[in-house]
Scaffold this active site. Structure first.
Site, PDB file in Angstrom:
ATOM      1  N   GLU A   1       1.896  16.471 -77.641  1.00 36.09           N
ATOM      2  CA  GLU A   1       0.443  16.432 -77.461  1.00 36.09           C
ATOM      3  C   GLU A   1      -0.246  17.654 -78.071  1.00 36.09           C
ATOM      4  OE1 GLU A   1      -0.032  15.677 -73.191  1.00 36.09           O
ATOM      5  OE2 GLU A   1      -0.009  13.531 -73.640  1.00 36.09           O
TER       6      GLU A   1
ATOM      7  N   ASP B   1       4.531   7.565 -68.942  1.00 43.18           N
ATOM      8  CA  ASP B   1       3.843   8.730 -68.386  1.00 43.18           C
ATOM      9  C   ASP B   1       3.454   8.481 -66.928  1.00 43.18           C
ATOM     10  OD1 ASP B   1       2.665  11.167 -68.251  1.00 43.18           O
ATOM     11  OD2 ASP B   1       0.907  10.678 -69.459  1.00 43.18           O
TER      12      ASP B   1
ATOM     13  N   GLU C   1      -2.002  11.301 -60.833  1.00 40.12           N
ATOM     14  CA  GLU C   1      -2.786  11.141 -62.054  1.00 40.12           C
ATOM     15  C   GLU C   1      -3.097   9.673 -62.337  1.00 40.12           C
ATOM     16  OE1 GLU C   1      -0.934  12.816 -65.498  1.00 40.12           O
ATOM     17  OE2 GLU C   1      -2.375  11.925 -66.883  1.00 40.12           O
TER      18      GLU C   1
HETATM   19  C1  GCU Z   1       0.136  13.489 -69.347  1.00 43.34           C
HETATM   20  C2  GCU Z   1      -1.097  14.111 -68.796  1.00 43.34           C
HETATM   21  C3  GCU Z   1      -1.420  15.411 -69.453  1.00 43.34           C
HETATM   22  C4  GCU Z   1      -0.191  16.313 -69.410  1.00 43.34           C
HETATM   23  C5  GCU Z   1       0.977  15.594 -70.011  1.00 43.34           C
HETATM   24  C6  GCU Z   1       2.274  16.360 -69.902  1.00 43.34           C
HETATM   25  O1  GCU Z   1      -0.075  13.016 -70.627  1.00 43.34           O
HETATM   26  O2  GCU Z   1      -2.174  13.222 -68.942  1.00 43.34           O
HETATM   27  O3  GCU Z   1      -2.503  15.992 -68.797  1.00 43.34           O
HETATM   28  O4  GCU Z   1      -0.433  17.498 -70.080  1.00 43.34           O
HETATM   29  O5  GCU Z   1       1.182  14.392 -69.348  1.00 43.34           O
HETATM   30  O6  GCU Z   1       3.063  15.999 -69.037  1.00 43.34           O
HETATM   31  O7  GCU Z   1       2.513  17.285 -70.643  1.00 43.34           O
END
Ligand code: GCU
Length: 671
Positions: free
Chosen positions: A307, A380, A408
């Site tokens: 990400e 996720d 979440e």
């Molecule tokens: C999910 C989540 C993010 C988090 C990511 C992770 O995608 O929405 O906020 O940073 O997981 O586990 O790194």
């Protein structure tokens, strides 16, 4: 004057009365309220007349303090701490090898367990006593908390012969808390960690540490995995050292999440390439600096090349090369690296496949002080998704399971969703990789492969809300997470019951009702948000329904719905499992129905085992889910007057909001 005094007294009484009634959840499951059944109170008093600590030292302070606090509260009288037992009914904390001579040879044998404890009803110096004994600070704390749990939940205190040890070495909490106080995916207020106030301490840190230790947590990463480089600045490390001190007292080791590009962004180097000697030197120096301040520092938690986070892949290196470079900086100090396997490429046809693809080939390439931390599923933290295929396939790589306690995708702290049953399913999943019975829980306990670092990490649901978790019932997830990490064999029901008794008291009607609310709650949420494993249907906030934006996950078209991940016609994701599971998931007939749409694209008219078509099932479950959410509220309303009013009202308001939101989901899906 007399009138004034009388008035003042009345005011004081009223205030005192309010305080007694107005329980706000701060004490969570460590309430220690006086036992209200007189016979039980008398019984417990007989077994806890005094506390004896055989060898007082700072190391045992927290355990002794907790025992005094707990027993004094539960028994409604001060329990004295002495150096030797003066009467039968003493509770003795035996902590030194030499003190164990007080026990019989057989009894002594049982104490040899690093983080475990024993609790025995025995005779010492001719007196009938209860002995709590352990080899370590942690063990003693866990023994004390266990004993207090027995007292508080109405268990027998005679004839005790308990010996326990944790199932897995690492029982960790991960905070996704930013240094500015904002918690990523946090629904219980801002971060409890006040970096702006630190190094000034806070009693809340201690109370949090007590809560965590009471369920056996022994490690904590205090900052977000999307890590700010500033956390490694010298002034911040001094602040972190104060947090470490608070947690150390309760046997909890501090970790920090670090940003892989820190040598550049903080250190001013031109690269963060793990093969570069200057980069390696920078991390070594940083590690040395940390250990000067925090001698028992646990190590680094790392989200890399995920990400948008920087990582070794930016320099053409592997995850293993990146992780090992950090591991080698920490190794001289005894620290470790926990490297997350949450990686995916949003442009891939099936993002579920990426993590296995990147990590499976690296098995055996990570150093001994590096562990790979894998989310429970390949997507996720959905309410329903299969177990991540990497479990059981990393025979030569330390493995940690990552669960999400914060809700979440599971209703934030508005929906009552007890996650323990879903975690149990993950832990009980048979990977078959080393034969039948290679369950996830045995793998992460290090019982299948000789892991050095292994266990569980849970993403925290705690914030500055007075009751820690926002929804009072969300505390059951934090509690349950710890209890499961201690012993994955515990049932979801027994954990629910313990939590209910500790949090809401022993009134059998209350206990039954709370358990009856907790147990079906995840299944209820699943019904109105994601039946048949259809997956992510929410919008970007991961809370509200927006199926139209999630074509990528559900693959719904005019004729059918579901993501074909089979070997023959789909993405081939099923092949990432051991052949037994590949076959099971590949076939519509044997694929568990609750995961049907995760693995298969089927016509809307496809008949389920119930005889219903898929489309009818989806329609019906949304109605059922809303009705069952209403049922939760009804159950709760019946407890009015049986639990304290403030907490009753706060839970009621959340249940009402849950119903409204469940209706929103139903309308969006059923139209
Ligand atoms: C999910 C989540 C993010 C988090 C990511 C992770 O995608 O929405 O906020 O940073 O997981 O586990 O790194």
């Amino acid at each position: 004057m007399r009138a004034l005094r009388a008035m003042f007294t009345t005011v004081l009484l009223v205030v005192a009365g309010l305080a007694a009634r107005g329980e706000d959840g701060y004490e969570a499951w460590l309430r220690y309220r006086p036992i209200d059944d007189p016979a039980r109170l008398e019984y417990c008093r007989t077994y806890c007349r005094e506390i004896v600590i055989s060898s007082p030292s700072r190391e045992w302070d927290a355990a002794t303090r907790e025992l005094v606090r707990g027993l004094s509260g539960l028994l409604d009288r001060r329990v004295a701490v002495l150096g030797a037992p003066t009467q039968s009914g003493a509770v003795i904390l035996l902590v030194k090898r030499s003190d164990l001579s007080l026990l019989s040879v057989d009894e002594r044998e049982r104490v040899r367990i690093a983080e475990g404890f024993i609790i025995l009803s025995t005779q010492v110096e001719g007196k009938s006593v209860t002995v709590i004994s352990a080899e370590t600070q942690r063990g003693l704390l866990y023994g004390v908390f266990h004993f207090l749990r027995l007292v508080a939940t109405g268990e027998p205190l005679e004839g005790l012969s308990i010996s326990q040890q944790p199932a897995m070495p690492l029982r960790m909490i991960n905070h996704w808390d930013n240094l500015n106080g904002v918690v990523e995916r946090g629904y219980a207020g801002r971060s409890i960690f006040r970096w702006d106030q630190l190094p000034i301490g806070d009693s809340r840190y201690t109370d949090y540490a007590r809560m965590l230790a009471s369920v056996g947590i022994n490690a904590i990463a205090v900052n977000n995995v999307n890590a700010a480089v500033e956390v490694l600045r010298s002034d911040m490390l001094e602040k972190a050292a104060v947090l470490a001190e608070h947690f150390r007292e309760y046997g909890i080791t501090l970790y920090l999440s670090v940003n892989f590009a820190s040598p550049m962004r903080l250190g001013g180097l031109s690269t963060a390439d793990p093969a570069d000697p200057a980069v390696q030197g920078w991390w070594k120096a940083k590690a040395a600096e940390i250990y000067r301040l925090i001698p028992d520092f646990g190590g680094f938690l790392v989200k890399a090349n995920s990400e948008g986070q920087p990582g070794p892949l930016d320099y053409g290196r592997t995850h293993a090369e990146g992780a090992n470079m950090l591991g080698r900086a920490l190794a001289p100090h005894g620290g470790s690296v926990i490297w997350r396997a949450f990686v995916y490429n949003p442009r891939m046809a099936d993002r579920a496949m990426e993590s296995y693809r990147e990590f499976a080939p690296l098995d055996g390439r990570f150093d001994a002080n590096v562990a790979v931390q894998i989310k429970n599923g390949p997507i996720d933290f959905q309410i329903r998704e299969p177990v991540h295929p990497l479990f059981g396939q990393l025979a030569r790589t330390n493995t940690v399971l990552e669960l999400q306690i914060t809700q979440e995708y599971t209703g934030r702290s508005t929906h009552l969703v007890y996650l323990v049953p879903t975690w149990k399913e993950v832990l009980d999943f048979d990977t078959y990789t080393a034969g039948r019975g290679t369950t996830v829980s045995r793998v992460i306990a290090g019982r299948v492969f000789p892991y050095r670092i292994c266990g569980m990490a849970g993403v925290s649901n705690v914030g500055q809300e007075r009751n820690w978790t926002g929804h009072h019932f969300a505390a059951a997830n934090l509690y349950g997470y710890g209890r499961l990490a201690w012993d994955p064999e515990l049932s979801a029901e027994s954990i629910a019951e313990e939590w209910a008794r500790l949090t809401w008291g022993n009134d059998p009607v209350v206990v039954r009702t709370v358990v009856d609310m907790l147990l079906p709650s995840a299944a209820i949420y699943e019904k109105y948000t994601s039946p048949l494993g259809v997956g992510v249907l929410c919008n970007g906030n991961h809370y509200d329904p927006r199926p139209a934006s999630r074509e990528y996950f559900h693959h719904a078209d005019g004729l059918g719905v579901g993501f074909d991940r089979t070997r023959r016609s789909g993405s081939g994701y099923t092949q990432q499992y051991h052949a037994v599971n590949t076959r099971r998931f590949d076939s519509r007939a044997t694929c568990p129905e609750e995961l049907l749409l995760f693995f298969h694209h089927v016509p809307y008219t496809y008949r389920l085992k119930s005889g219903k078509t898929v489309i009818q099932h989806i329609y019906d479950t949304h109605y059922e889910g809303v009705e069952e959410a209403r049922g939760l509220l009804e159950k709760w309303l019946a407890l009015e007057g049986r639990v304290n009013p403030q907490r009753h009202r706060e839970v009621r308001l959340r249940l009402e909001a849950q119903i409204a939101h469940a209706e929103k989901w139903r309308e969006e899906i059923n139209g």
